[in-house]
Design an enzyme around this catalytic site. Structure first.
Site, PDB file in Angstrom:
ATOM      1  CD  GLN A  52       5.841   0.075  -4.780  1.00  0.00           C
ATOM      2  OE1 GLN A  52       5.180  -0.942  -4.968  1.00  0.00           O
ATOM      3  NE2 GLN A  52       7.006   0.055  -4.179  1.00  0.00           N
ATOM      4  N   GLY A  53       3.489   4.636  -3.929  1.00  0.00           N
ATOM      5  CA  GLY A  53       4.077   5.812  -3.316  1.00  0.00           C
ATOM      6  C   GLY A  53       4.198   5.608  -1.820  1.00  0.00           C
ATOM      7  CE1 TYR A  54       7.392   2.479   0.041  1.00  0.00           C
ATOM      8  CE2 TYR A  54       7.731   3.543  -2.078  1.00  0.00           C
ATOM      9  CZ  TYR A  54       7.714   2.409  -1.302  1.00  0.00           C
ATOM     10  OH  TYR A  54       8.002   1.194  -1.862  1.00  0.00           O
ATOM     11  CG  LEU A  55       0.877   7.913   2.392  1.00  0.00           C
ATOM     12  CD1 LEU A  55      -0.353   7.259   3.002  1.00  0.00           C
ATOM     13  CD2 LEU A  55       0.529   9.271   1.795  1.00  0.00           C
ATOM     14  CG  ASN A  96      10.370  -0.837  -4.491  1.00  0.00           C
ATOM     15  OD1 ASN A  96      10.016  -0.633  -5.641  1.00  0.00           O
ATOM     16  ND2 ASN A  96      10.850  -2.009  -4.112  1.00  0.00           N
TER      17      ASN A  96
END
Length: 152
Positions: free
Chosen positions: A28-31, A141
């Site tokens: 998972q990543g964050y924009l 996270n």
């Protein structure tokens, strides 16, 4: 509007491992982090999630949508840092503990989360549960993607 009500804990010991019912690898990543816009690949499914700010440290608005896994993988390429973790599930009555065991720069960190139907929902605390870190932003996270556990 969907509301996420979540409590987060560290673990006191490894006794939880014998109770695992299912495990899934997650990337998972964050924009964005304000509001939170997360991209996740969980197994063979992609998700786009938008989360609002927490007013009380426990609950916040959450909107999650399945997206094609190919799109999720492309969106992860746009994220500056991608978390790698294994999520283990342990059911306890009508509730399910989600235990995230992190890899990579967050290796060594294991966090148990419990989503509740209401803020005042009672729940049993297993013997393997340690200190509560629900309001500690270091364990979010989105923050772990910016300041990983290995740099604490």
């Amino acid at each position: 509007m969907a509301i996420e009500i979540e409590r987060k804990f560290l673990l006191a010991n490894d006794a939880w491992r014998s109770q695992i019912q299912h495990s899934t690898r997650i990337a998972q990543g964050y924009l964005a982090t304000d509001p939170t816009v997360r991209v996740r690949v969980k197994g063979t499914t992609g998700f786009l999630t938008i989360k609002g700010k927490s007013a009380d440290g426990i609950s916040r608005a959450e909107f999650e949508y399945p997206i094609p896994v190919e799109d999720a993988l492309e969106l992860l390429n746009l994220c500056p840092n991608v978390l790698d973790k294994t999520r283990h599930l342990i059911s306890q009555g009508n509730l399910t503990w989600e235990i995230d065991e992190f890899h990579g720069d967050n290796a060594g960190l294991i966090v148990a989360e419990l989503e509740l139907p209401a803020i005042d929902t009672p729940f049993e605390k297993p013997d393997w549960l340690g200190q509560e870190v629900t309001g500690d932003v270091r364990y979010y996270n989105s923050m772990l993607s910016q300041t990983p556990y290995c740099r604490w």
